[in-house]
Design a protein around this motif. Structure first.
Motif, mmCIF file in Angstrom:
data_model
loop_
_atom_site.group_PDB
_atom_site.id
_atom_site.type_symbol
_atom_site.label_atom_id
_atom_site.label_comp_id
_atom_site.label_asym_id
_atom_site.label_seq_id
_atom_site.Cartn_x
_atom_site.Cartn_y
_atom_site.Cartn_z
ATOM 1 N N ASN A 63 -12.493 1.553 -9.747
ATOM 2 C CA ASN A 63 -11.666 1.625 -8.796
ATOM 3 C C ASN A 63 -10.459 2.236 -8.587
ATOM 4 N N ASP B 252 -8.472 2.944 -6.911
ATOM 5 C CA ASP B 252 -7.007 2.743 -6.685
ATOM 6 C C ASP B 252 -6.063 3.110 -8.100
ATOM 7 N N GLU C 191 -2.561 2.440 -10.777
ATOM 8 C CA GLU C 191 -2.491 2.354 -9.464
ATOM 9 C C GLU C 191 -1.574 2.619 -8.790
ATOM 10 N N ASP C 192 -1.006 2.110 -7.561
ATOM 11 C CA ASP C 192 0.257 2.958 -7.243
ATOM 12 C C ASP C 192 1.615 2.549 -6.519
ATOM 13 N N ASP D 10 -4.660 7.558 -7.796
ATOM 14 C CA ASP D 10 -3.810 7.382 -7.288
ATOM 15 C C ASP D 10 -3.632 9.233 -6.745
#
Length: 386
Positions: free
Chosen positions: A237, A239, A211-212, A242
């Motif tokens: 997911n 995210d 994730e980010d 990303d």
């Protein structure tokens, strides 16, 4: 009803080619890191040059059948150790069932992390299953039968974000290395880079599922990996996939592998790493069991032996999928041909042959009931799987 007499159990893909399954046996002197593709959750299997086995995180409790099936497929019935990066369910949720099914010598946890272990309690689970709990403080250099494991733990505990208390491990064999970041986010990355811990690695297991809020350019430029492992995928997911992280990996020519499809073996001979797919190859079911009834209101499940021979239930498991609860049948239980038995929760008043020592595991009307044999073949499900 017949009763048995109990005889005293994605969109963004690989930034490269999809690896093809390998039929070649492992090299005599090599280590393998298996990326168990369980979706959003971490579970990695380290096989050392001396053919000993360590898990790095255990995924979610609901991932137990997939992880156990792969361990059985690889012929593993014992673990030298389990390393937990931290106590969140998607990293440590499978600890108890895995220790029950696979005797484990040692479980390694952070001795500083007082934040993330709120629901999963290794200090209770590990001794209850005959293992030794080893608390790490950072700075340890461990010899895992030919693989060197260097441990880093942040000196300051983050009480607001438990992810930033993750144990970071660098595994090295010959000139190859793997940097395992757990769920570390930017703040922990900064502390890691400010330390004197060696972070360069051939393979980077990205922090916090890609994730980010993790995997900064500064980290990538210091680690300089060739391969990136992301414990997440677009379907489960989004995210995890990303765009900025994916672009940062691609611009540095880092081939990215997401947690989807077959599990992956990263075979290291000390000078290079070869990635191959490991398709699941379940053994033929050795038992023929079915559900007679699943009464969720009464917290009662009845199953039957549909075979013409007695069925030992040693190693069989009954799982409440939504609640992540797992029942292991006592090893002495044998079900006669055509006979049935009933398992009820301890707070139920329904007639029972076996007691599941938990209260009300069937918490939802649509909670699937799953029955597995010792090699984790699915024997029965209610409702039936399509």
């Amino acid at each position: 009803m017949k009763r048995v007499v109990l005889l005293l159990w994605t969109a963004l893909l690989l930034c490269g080619c999809t690896p093809s399954p390998s039929v070649e046996p492992p090299a005599a002197s090599a280590c393998t890191l298996t990326f168990l593709t369980i979706g959003k959750g971490d579970a990695f299997l380290l096989t050392t040059p001396e053919d000993t086995h360590y898990l790095i995180d255990t995924g979610k409790a609901q991932d137990y059948p997939q992880i156990a099936r792969m361990l059985r497929q690889k012929g593993i019935d014992h673990l030298e150790g389990i390393f937990l990066s931290h106590g969140h369910k998607d990293h440590a949720g499978g600890l108890e069932p895995l220790m029950h099914a696979f005797p484990t010598d040692r479980v390694f946890v952070s001795g500083r992390d007082t934040v993330s272990y709120t629901e999963i309690l290794p200090r209770d689970i590990v001794p209850a299953h005959g293992g030794q709990l080893v608390e790490l403080n950072g700075g340890e250099v461990l010899d895992l039968e030919g693989v060197t494991a260097e441990v880093w733990i942040p000196s300051a505990i983050d009480t607001e974000n438990a992810n930033n208390n993750s144990v970071v491990m660098r595994l090295s064999y010959g000139s190859c290395s793997f940097l395992m970041m757990g769920d570390a986010e930017r703040e922990e990355e900064q502390a890691l880079l400010a330390s004197d811990f060696p972070v360069s690695a051939t393979v980077l297991k990205l922090g916090h599922h890609g994730e980010d809020d993790a995997t900064t350019p500064a980290l990538l430029d210091r680690v300089r990996p060739s391969l990136g492992l992301i414990a997440g995928n677009a379907a489960e997911n989004p995210d995890s996939v990303d765009p900025a992280i994916a672009a940062a990996l691609a611009s540095r020519h880092i081939k990215a592998y997401y947690s989807e499809g077959d599990s992956l073996d990263l075979l290291c001979d000390g000078t290079s790493i070869r990635v191959t797919a490991v398709p699941e190859q379940p053994l033929p079911p050795s038992l023929h069991l079915s559900f007679v009834s699943v009464d969720r209101a009464a917290q009662s499940v009845t199953l039957r032996n549909d075979d013409s021979t007695p069925a030992s239930l040693k190693g069989c498991t009954l799982i409440s999928q939504r609640g992540d609860e797992i029942y292991f049948f006592p090893p002495e239980v044998v079900l006669a041909p055509g006979a049935s038995l009933t398992v009820v929760c301890q707070d139920s008043t329904a007639p029972a042959d076996l007691i599941w020592p938990q209260d009300s595991v069937w918490k939802k009307k649509d909670d699937p009931a799953l029955l597995f044999d010792p090699t984790m073949n699915l024997l029965a499900s209610d409702p039936p799987r399509r």
